[in-house]
Design a protein around this motif. Structure first.
Motif, PDB file in Angstrom:
ATOM      1  N   GLU A 134      13.472  -2.504  17.418  1.00  0.00           N
ATOM      2  CA  GLU A 134      14.484  -1.466  17.446  1.00  0.00           C
ATOM      3  C   GLU A 134      14.958  -1.221  18.875  1.00  0.00           C
ATOM      4  O   GLU A 134      14.241  -1.530  19.805  1.00  0.00           O
ATOM      5  CB  GLU A 134      13.895  -0.198  16.869  1.00  0.00           C
ATOM      6  CG  GLU A 134      12.593   0.144  17.548  1.00  0.00           C
ATOM      7  CD  GLU A 134      11.889   1.269  16.838  1.00  0.00           C
ATOM      8  OE1 GLU A 134      12.514   1.950  16.026  1.00  0.00           O
ATOM      9  OE2 GLU A 134      10.718   1.448  17.132  1.00  0.00           O
ATOM     10  N   ARG A 149       2.554  -1.172  13.126  1.00  0.00           N
ATOM     11  CA  ARG A 149       2.187  -0.775  11.771  1.00  0.00           C
ATOM     12  C   ARG A 149       2.992  -1.581  10.739  1.00  0.00           C
ATOM     13  O   ARG A 149       2.447  -2.101   9.765  1.00  0.00           O
ATOM     14  CB  ARG A 149       2.499   0.709  11.614  1.00  0.00           C
ATOM     15  CG  ARG A 149       2.275   1.215  10.227  1.00  0.00           C
ATOM     16  CD  ARG A 149       1.041   2.015  10.225  1.00  0.00           C
ATOM     17  NE  ARG A 149       0.630   2.360   8.898  1.00  0.00           N
ATOM     18  CZ  ARG A 149      -0.215   3.322   8.671  1.00  0.00           C
ATOM     19  NH1 ARG A 149      -0.710   4.012   9.669  1.00  0.00           N
ATOM     20  NH2 ARG A 149      -0.576   3.587   7.446  1.00  0.00           N
ATOM     21  N   ALA A 197      11.048  -1.312   1.637  1.00  0.00           N
ATOM     22  CA  ALA A 197       9.887  -0.439   1.820  1.00  0.00           C
ATOM     23  C   ALA A 197       9.530  -0.326   3.299  1.00  0.00           C
ATOM     24  O   ALA A 197       9.270   0.762   3.811  1.00  0.00           O
ATOM     25  CB  ALA A 197       8.705  -0.986   1.037  1.00  0.00           C
ATOM     26  N   LEU A 214      12.049   1.751   5.196  1.00  0.00           N
ATOM     27  CA  LEU A 214      11.830   3.164   4.916  1.00  0.00           C
ATOM     28  C   LEU A 214      10.651   3.686   5.728  1.00  0.00           C
ATOM     29  O   LEU A 214      10.705   4.748   6.339  1.00  0.00           O
ATOM     30  CB  LEU A 214      11.577   3.362   3.415  1.00  0.00           C
ATOM     31  CG  LEU A 214      11.349   4.797   2.996  1.00  0.00           C
ATOM     32  CD1 LEU A 214      12.645   5.590   3.147  1.00  0.00           C
ATOM     33  CD2 LEU A 214      10.862   4.874   1.568  1.00  0.00           C
ATOM     34  N   MET A 215       9.588   2.886   5.748  1.00  0.00           N
ATOM     35  CA  MET A 215       8.406   3.290   6.519  1.00  0.00           C
ATOM     36  C   MET A 215       8.773   3.454   7.992  1.00  0.00           C
ATOM     37  O   MET A 215       8.323   4.387   8.652  1.00  0.00           O
ATOM     38  CB  MET A 215       7.306   2.237   6.385  1.00  0.00           C
ATOM     39  CG  MET A 215       6.598   2.281   5.042  1.00  0.00           C
ATOM     40  SD  MET A 215       5.549   0.846   4.810  1.00  0.00           S
ATOM     41  CE  MET A 215       4.301   1.153   6.028  1.00  0.00           C
ATOM     42  N   ARG A 216       9.621   2.555   8.455  1.00  0.00           N
ATOM     43  CA  ARG A 216      10.010   2.608   9.857  1.00  0.00           C
ATOM     44  C   ARG A 216      10.806   3.887  10.114  1.00  0.00           C
ATOM     45  O   ARG A 216      10.574   4.608  11.088  1.00  0.00           O
ATOM     46  CB  ARG A 216      10.843   1.377  10.189  1.00  0.00           C
ATOM     47  CG  ARG A 216      11.433   1.400  11.557  1.00  0.00           C
ATOM     48  CD  ARG A 216      12.007   0.051  11.891  1.00  0.00           C
ATOM     49  NE  ARG A 216      12.935   0.177  12.985  1.00  0.00           N
ATOM     50  CZ  ARG A 216      14.241   0.061  12.849  1.00  0.00           C
ATOM     51  NH1 ARG A 216      14.767  -0.179  11.674  1.00  0.00           N
ATOM     52  NH2 ARG A 216      15.027   0.176  13.890  1.00  0.00           N
ATOM     53  N   ALA A 217      11.754   4.194   9.199  1.00  0.00           N
ATOM     54  CA  ALA A 217      12.555   5.399   9.379  1.00  0.00           C
ATOM     55  C   ALA A 217      11.699   6.646   9.272  1.00  0.00           C
ATOM     56  O   ALA A 217      11.987   7.665   9.880  1.00  0.00           O
ATOM     57  CB  ALA A 217      13.653   5.434   8.334  1.00  0.00           C
ATOM     58  N   ARG A 218      10.623   6.544   8.498  1.00  0.00           N
ATOM     59  CA  ARG A 218       9.757   7.700   8.313  1.00  0.00           C
ATOM     60  C   ARG A 218       8.685   7.791   9.400  1.00  0.00           C
ATOM     61  O   ARG A 218       7.751   8.566   9.270  1.00  0.00           O
ATOM     62  CB  ARG A 218       9.078   7.635   6.953  1.00  0.00           C
ATOM     63  CG  ARG A 218      10.012   7.732   5.788  1.00  0.00           C
ATOM     64  CD  ARG A 218      10.339   9.156   5.452  1.00  0.00           C
ATOM     65  NE  ARG A 218      11.161   9.241   4.263  1.00  0.00           N
ATOM     66  CZ  ARG A 218      12.390   9.746   4.252  1.00  0.00           C
ATOM     67  NH1 ARG A 218      12.935  10.208   5.361  1.00  0.00           N
ATOM     68  NH2 ARG A 218      13.071   9.791   3.141  1.00  0.00           N
ATOM     69  N   GLY A 219       8.795   6.936  10.394  1.00  0.00           N
ATOM     70  CA  GLY A 219       7.908   7.142  11.538  1.00  0.00           C
ATOM     71  C   GLY A 219       6.784   6.141  11.703  1.00  0.00           C
ATOM     72  O   GLY A 219       5.823   6.408  12.410  1.00  0.00           O
ATOM     73  N   ALA A 220       6.897   4.982  11.059  1.00  0.00           N
ATOM     74  CA  ALA A 220       5.871   3.967  11.281  1.00  0.00           C
ATOM     75  C   ALA A 220       6.245   3.157  12.520  1.00  0.00           C
ATOM     76  O   ALA A 220       7.410   2.821  12.697  1.00  0.00           O
ATOM     77  CB  ALA A 220       5.762   3.054  10.081  1.00  0.00           C
ATOM     78  N   GLY A 221       5.270   2.872  13.369  1.00  0.00           N
ATOM     79  CA  GLY A 221       5.524   2.087  14.567  1.00  0.00           C
ATOM     80  C   GLY A 221       5.650   0.616  14.225  1.00  0.00           C
ATOM     81  O   GLY A 221       5.268   0.189  13.139  1.00  0.00           O
TER      82      GLY A 221
END
Lengths: 296, 872
Positions: free
Chosen positions: B412, B352, B339, B342-349
């Motif tokens: 990253e 976050r 999860a 996925l959040m990271r790939a979807r733009g979570a810093g």
């Protein structure tokens, strides 16, 4: 290499030049990308094909900003992927690219509804999440009926279409899709691909699809073939005046003049190690070296 | 989002919550219970002493007379006002506190109107607090003073009341008037007799003469002395003609002295003593008396050792608890990884991602920690800072660990890593850090040996040295982690040659395991090290207690008489059931030479004594070589070694020839005594009759039967069991030993949990591998064995390392920990008794393997496992 050869082509939306990605392991180095070149224009729909292990997924990871190349140039929408700071990278993922994975389950959080999944990127970016926008996207992708369902309650095709909606949620310039139809049957594949093409046409998003699926690769304007970490061929399709689709396969010529011959061509003429080239008026002839020897 | 994740991963959340809860409960409740035990031990120490030992007594010979109760009360207030703060806290206002005036050693020189009885002493005491503690059974309380004419002289007449038992013993009746004191004679008229309302009242321990008539034998006659209560009016006439003393007793409040303020009380006592010694208030200087500082100092010495030991075992427990919590946190982050990725790939810093993951852990851990903390308050005991700080540790670990882990793993971009390739070589930086830890631990251990753990002047430990055991544990864990693949690879090579696939596959997997393996090692190792350390310390205490008991008694049992023990009695003792041997001993004292030096003379058959102590920790020298009559051979203590021949006067006059030296005889003479050991027949050689006043007995003899058989007044019967019980009953000993047991059980539980969690974390990957192998024809049984083989080498190697560390720790720490307070003797060297540690190691390993086995037999369907395999 002369300076003129390293001059980047600035107007390309996605620009990779001599891209290298090396994974270091204990004693061994795995070179996943070995000097890959790629040019994709704004608004194009491109398929990337290649055998497994050819470096497709690595390329996509680099383009999505999840991985960092070892050397070369990678530029998407004017952003240099090699020199991005963490903040740039975040901005890049939030506003420039959208990503769709092969596994339907990996694209969506299983415990959120389709609408909540679509709203997620905006919420993560700290923007005000607008329900109408999500509903519009779901409508556009033909899954408006699934808005309040959990991923587990949807078919694979529906899940992938919701995933496309999620990828589009932040109005990205580029959509990267890794085998989006890999787990689907042909009919569902068709629907999902149609959705991607619809997004490409209606929203003007640049779409890069990595695929094995001939159904997909045969329907895009341009197919880029990758072999051994390099772009090896390109197939362009145009519709003839009679309405037939004409596909022409091209070999890729890089800026220093290197060319990769298709393996079956080489096999058919039993070309090995060296070939003889002859410059004619409008083409270059390539002959197997041994045949020449016999002629002489 | 955190709430959703919390709901979805409730299994992992529950594990984390449960572990933080137990850790918080243990870390809050154990210090509390221990403090309570320390206090109870202190209570036992104080209760075993009488009030006149523990209370503070200020005494003064009067210069200017205090003639009214008011003046005494003022002085009392002043003395209390001058108390330093820590002392003031523990001094109670009521209880045994009181003041008064009393005379000492006043002889009765005559009686008015009747014949005087000799050998009587009669003192006067004014004790305002005594009035409500006595009940008059005859006559009335003393009234004001008057005067009487005796032989033409007017004497002051005091009214006195006396305890009833003195009336009969000293021949007193209401109306008797005694003339007391040789100079400045006074008259004391008995107005009443009283009884003590509550004989157990500590007040009477200060005033024994008032509550009892003391009887003392002087030669063949009895000498009586008693103290009578007199009225406040008498104060005017009590003066320096008598041995008069004013005293103020400041009673210690019950339970007021605790383990925490004991040191301050001791310190303040010194301050107060110096302060009151400078004051006089018109009389001689105050003398402050109390046995309290001595009692407390002895107690504090034991306490300090107990606290050091408890710090070590609780520290070990805390370390293990934190390790298990980290493991559970790892399980949770692993579960949340898809999860969050996925959040990271979807733009979570990154903040976050870390924030979300940490929030889930915090939501799980915080209520659990608070609950454990709250529940700890149900455990009776004083609340110390440790009670508040203990639960903070698991809370911090439960939150900080996921935060750090998420920050590192979601950092990253992912440079140079790919899931399908094995880990790179460790970085030089990491190796340098590990070498530093190992080096620091070794230096610390050396310093610890050199300096001791609690050697610093203020009684507190040096924090660096206190951390040495933990550092040693960490160093051992690091070495184990670095080195454990080597023996495994060897085993893999051997297994590869065999035909069977399961051992090869299992061992190969174990040798390649990484990451997840570190924490179980870090948990199992200290768990076992602490348990083994505990058992070694308990063993050392137990052994030394036994040795001390043997040294006290000198045999299984000892009978000591003031007079000779008749031969018939010896025979009867010999015939008692369980008695294997009896050695008669004659013990006495003699003067050696002309210098007036006294030495203990023991006449016994050393050969027989050697037989008696065989099989016990005691040793005895061989009998000395014979010398030509009439001289007798003697063994003497080293201080007498210069005398080659000398004359002894007991048991008969004879010439002794030194044939060797001896340092003490257990149960008969201390090593510091000047001792002469003669053959048992020495008396006979001197022409007297052989006799014995002491019997040393070997065998399991019943104490009561022995007493019945001996049945002579003034005979002391001591058995080994009695002595051992007395030594082992020292306050705190049982606390220390019980804490070791609790901690060992808790550690075993944690080890079990650690192994199961480690297996659960790797479950998806293992299921994938197993399902693949199952499709190749692996049976369910083989799959189970594979799982066992995968984890067993690590468990066994970690246990071995833990065992080794546990065995080395006492040796490393021995000079730093003084166990003599528990053992009754200095504990030198820990017994190399492998039995208990091995049993513990085997037990803990079995428990851990059992966890692995339970996990392994919870079979999974092949199809399900295959589906799991796809999702990555």
């Amino acid at each position: 290499m002369s300076p003129s050869l390293t001059e980047p082509v600035v107007d390309a939306h996605i620009f990779c030049d001599n891209l290298v990605r090396i994974f270091k392991t204990e004693g061994v180095e795995v070179v996943a990308l070995q000097g890959l070149d790629l040019l994709i224009d704004r608004g194009e729909l491109v398929a990337v094909v290649g055998p497994s292990g050819s470096g497709k997924s690595t390329l996509l990871n680099v383009l999505s900003g999840l991985d960092l190349p070892t050397a070369g140039v990678a530029r998407v929408a004017g952003m240099d992927l090699l020199s991005m700071t963490g903040k740039d990278r975040l901005h890049y993922r939030r506003s420039i690219v959208g990503f769709i994975w092969q596994q339907t389950a990996r694209n969506l959080l299983p415990y959120l509804t389709a609408r909540e999944n679509v709203l997620l990127p905006a919420r993560l970016a700290g923007r005000k999440a607008r329900g109408e926008r999500a509903d519009e996207l779901l409508e556009l992708l033909g899954v408006a009926g699934c808005a309040d369902r959990m991923p587990g309650e949807m078919s694979g095709g529906q899940q992938q279409r919701v995933a496309i909606a999620v990828a589009l949620a932040n109005r990205p310039e580029v959509i990267l899709a890794d085998e989006p139809t890999g787990e689907l049957d042909s009919e569902t594949s068709e629907e999902v691909f149609a959705a991607l093409r619809g997004a490409n046409r209606e929203l003007g998003v640049t779409v890069v699809i990595v695929t094995h699926d001939p159904l997909v690769s045969e329907q895009v304007d341009r197919t880029v073939g990758i072999r051994d970490g390099r772009t090896s061929s390109e197939t362009l399709r145009r519709t003839s005046d009679e309405g037939d689709v004409i596909a022409e396969e091209y070999a890729v010529l890089d800026r220093v003049g290197r060319l990769q011959l298709p393996r079956d061509f080489m096999g058919a003429l039993r070309m090995e190690r060296r070939v003889r080239l002859e410059l004619e008026r409008d083409h270059i002839g390539v002959w197997p070296a041994n045949q020449e020897d016999e002629d002489e | 989002m955190p709430i959703t994740l919390l709901r979805v991963h409730r299994g992992a959340v529950a594990v984390l919550a449960l572990l933080t809860f137990t850790a918080s409960l243990l870390l809050a409740a154990l210090p509390k219970a221990l403090e309570k035990a320390y206090d109870r031990a202190l209570g036992t120490v104080l209760d075993a002493s009488t009030a006149d030992v523990t209370d503070l007594k200020l005494e003064q010979r009067p210069g200017r007379l205090l003639t009214t109760p008011q003046e005494f009360a003022e002085r009392d207030a002043q003395l209390r006002h001058d108390l330093p703060p820590a002392l003031r806290e523990v001094i109670a206002s009521g209880g045994t506190s009181h003041y008064g005036a009393q005379t000492y050693g006043t002889p009765v020189i005559g009686r008015m109107g009747e014949r005087n009885r000799p050998y009587q002493f009669f003192d006067l005491a004014w004790l305002p607090d005594a009035d409500r503690r006595v009940r008059y059974v005859e006559g009335s309380p003393p009234g004001p003073t008057g005067s009487v004419m005796v032989g033409g002289t007017t004497l002051v007449r005091f009214d006195v009341a006396v305890v009833k038992e003195a009336a009969d013993a000293m021949g007193l009746r209401v109306g008797s008037t005694l003339l007391i004191g040789v100079s400045g004679t006074m008259a004391a008229r008995v107005t009443g007799f009283y009884e003590i309302v509550d004989p157990t009242d500590g007040f009477w321990e200060h005033n024994r003469g008032v509550s009892h008539a003391a009887v003392r034998w002087v030669g063949e006659t009895k000498e009586y002395s008693v103290t009578g209560l007199t009225s406040a009016d008498s104060l005017k006439h009590l003066d320096s003609n008598r041995d008069l003393r004013y005293s103020w007793v400041l009673g210690i409040g019950g339970g007021a002295v605790t383990a925490r303020n004991a040191q301050a009380v001791v310190d303040d006592f010194g301050v107060y003593q110096a302060a009151v010694a400078r004051q006089s208030g018109g009389g001689t200087r105050y003398v402050l008396q109390s046995g309290l500082p001595a009692l407390l100092t002895g107690y504090l010495k034991r306490l300090s050792t107990a606290q050091t030991l408890m710090f070590l075992v609780l520290g070990g427990l805390g370390l293990v608890a934190l390790g298990v919590i980290a493991l559970a946190a790892q399980l949770l982050t692993e579960r949340m990884r898809p999860a969050l990725s996925l959040m990271r790939a979807r733009g979570a810093g990154l903040p976050r991602i870390v924030g979300t993951g940490t929030a889930v852990a915090a939501l799980a851990a915080t209520p659990a920690v608070l609950f454990g903390y709250g529940l700890a308050f149900l455990v009776p005991g004083p609340v110390t800072p440790a009670v508040h700080l203990g639960p903070l540790l698991p809370a911090i670990a439960a939150v900080a660990f996921p935060a750090a882990r998420l920050a590192l793993s979601q950092r990253e971009p992912l440079r140079d890593t790919r899931d399908d390739v094995v880990a790179r070589r460790p970085s030089p930086r990491r190796i340098a850090a590990e070498v530093t830890v190992v080096g620091l631990a070794l230096v610390g251990a050396y310093l610890l040996r050199a300096r001791g753990l609690t050697a610093s002047a203020d009684g507190g430990g040096d924090p660096f040295l206190m951390a040495v055991p933990a550092a040693l544990t960490l160093a051992t864990a690091l070495i184990t982690l670095r080195c454990y693949p080597f023996p495994l690879r060897l085993a893999v090579r051997l297994a590869a040659r065999r035909r069977r696939a399961v051992p090869f596959l299992g061992l190969a997997q174990a040798a390649r395991a990484r990451g997840v393996t570190a924490l179980p090692v870090l948990i199992l190792l200290p768990a076992l090290a602490v348990s083994v350390f505990g058992s070694m310390v308990s063993g050392a205490i137990g052994n030394t207690q036994r040795l001390a008991a043997w040294e006290q008694v000198g045999a299984s049992a000892r009978v000591e008489g003031e007079a000779d023990i008749p031969a018939a009695t010896i025979e009867r003792v010999r015939e008692l059931p369980g008695v294997e041997a009896v050695v008669p001993v004659a013990k006495g004292t003699t003067q050696v030479g002309f210098g007036g030096r006294t030495a203990t003379v023991v006449a016994l058959d050393l050969a027989a004594y050697r037989h008696i102590v065989a099989g016990s920790p005691l040793t005895a020298p061989a009998p000395p070589a014979e010398v030509p009559a009439p001289a007798v051979p003697a063994l003497v203590s080293p201080s007498l070694g210069a005398l080659t021949t000398f004359e002894v006067g007991w048991p008969g006059r004879m010439q002794a020839t030194t044939k060797g030296t001896i340092e003490g005889l257990p149960g008969l003479a201390y090593a510091t005594d000047e001792l002469i050991v003669l053959p048992y027949d020495a008396a006979k050689r001197a022409g007297l009759r052989e006799f014995a006043n002491t019997l040393l007995i070997k065998g399991e003899v019943d104490r009561d039967q022995l007493i019945k058989v001996v049945n002579t007044p003034n005979t002391l019967v001591t058995t080994f069991d009695d002595a051992l019980r007395e030594i082992a009953g020292t306050p705190l000993t049982s606390t220390v030993l019980r804490a070791f047991t609790i901690v060992t059980v808790a550690l075993a539980g944690y080890a079990l949990v650690a192994v199961v969690i480690a297996l659960v974390i790797g479950a998806a990957e293992r299921a994938r591998a197993l399902s693949y192998l199952r499709t190749l024809g692996l049976t369910q049984r083989q799959a189970r064995r594979l799982t066992m083989l995968e984890i067993a080498p690590l468990i066994v190697l970690a246990s071995l390392a833990g065992l080794l560390l546990g065995l080395v720790l006492p040796v490393a720490l021995a000079p730093g920990i003084d166990l003599s307070a528990y053992a009754g003797l200095p504990v030198d060297g820990f017994p190399i008794d492998l039995g208990m540690p091995l049993l513990l190691a085997a037990g803990l390993t079995t428990v851990a393997l059992l966890g692995a086995f339970t996990h392994a037999i919870a079979g999974r369907a092949v199809a399900g496992a295959l589906r799991l395999g796809e999702s990555s």
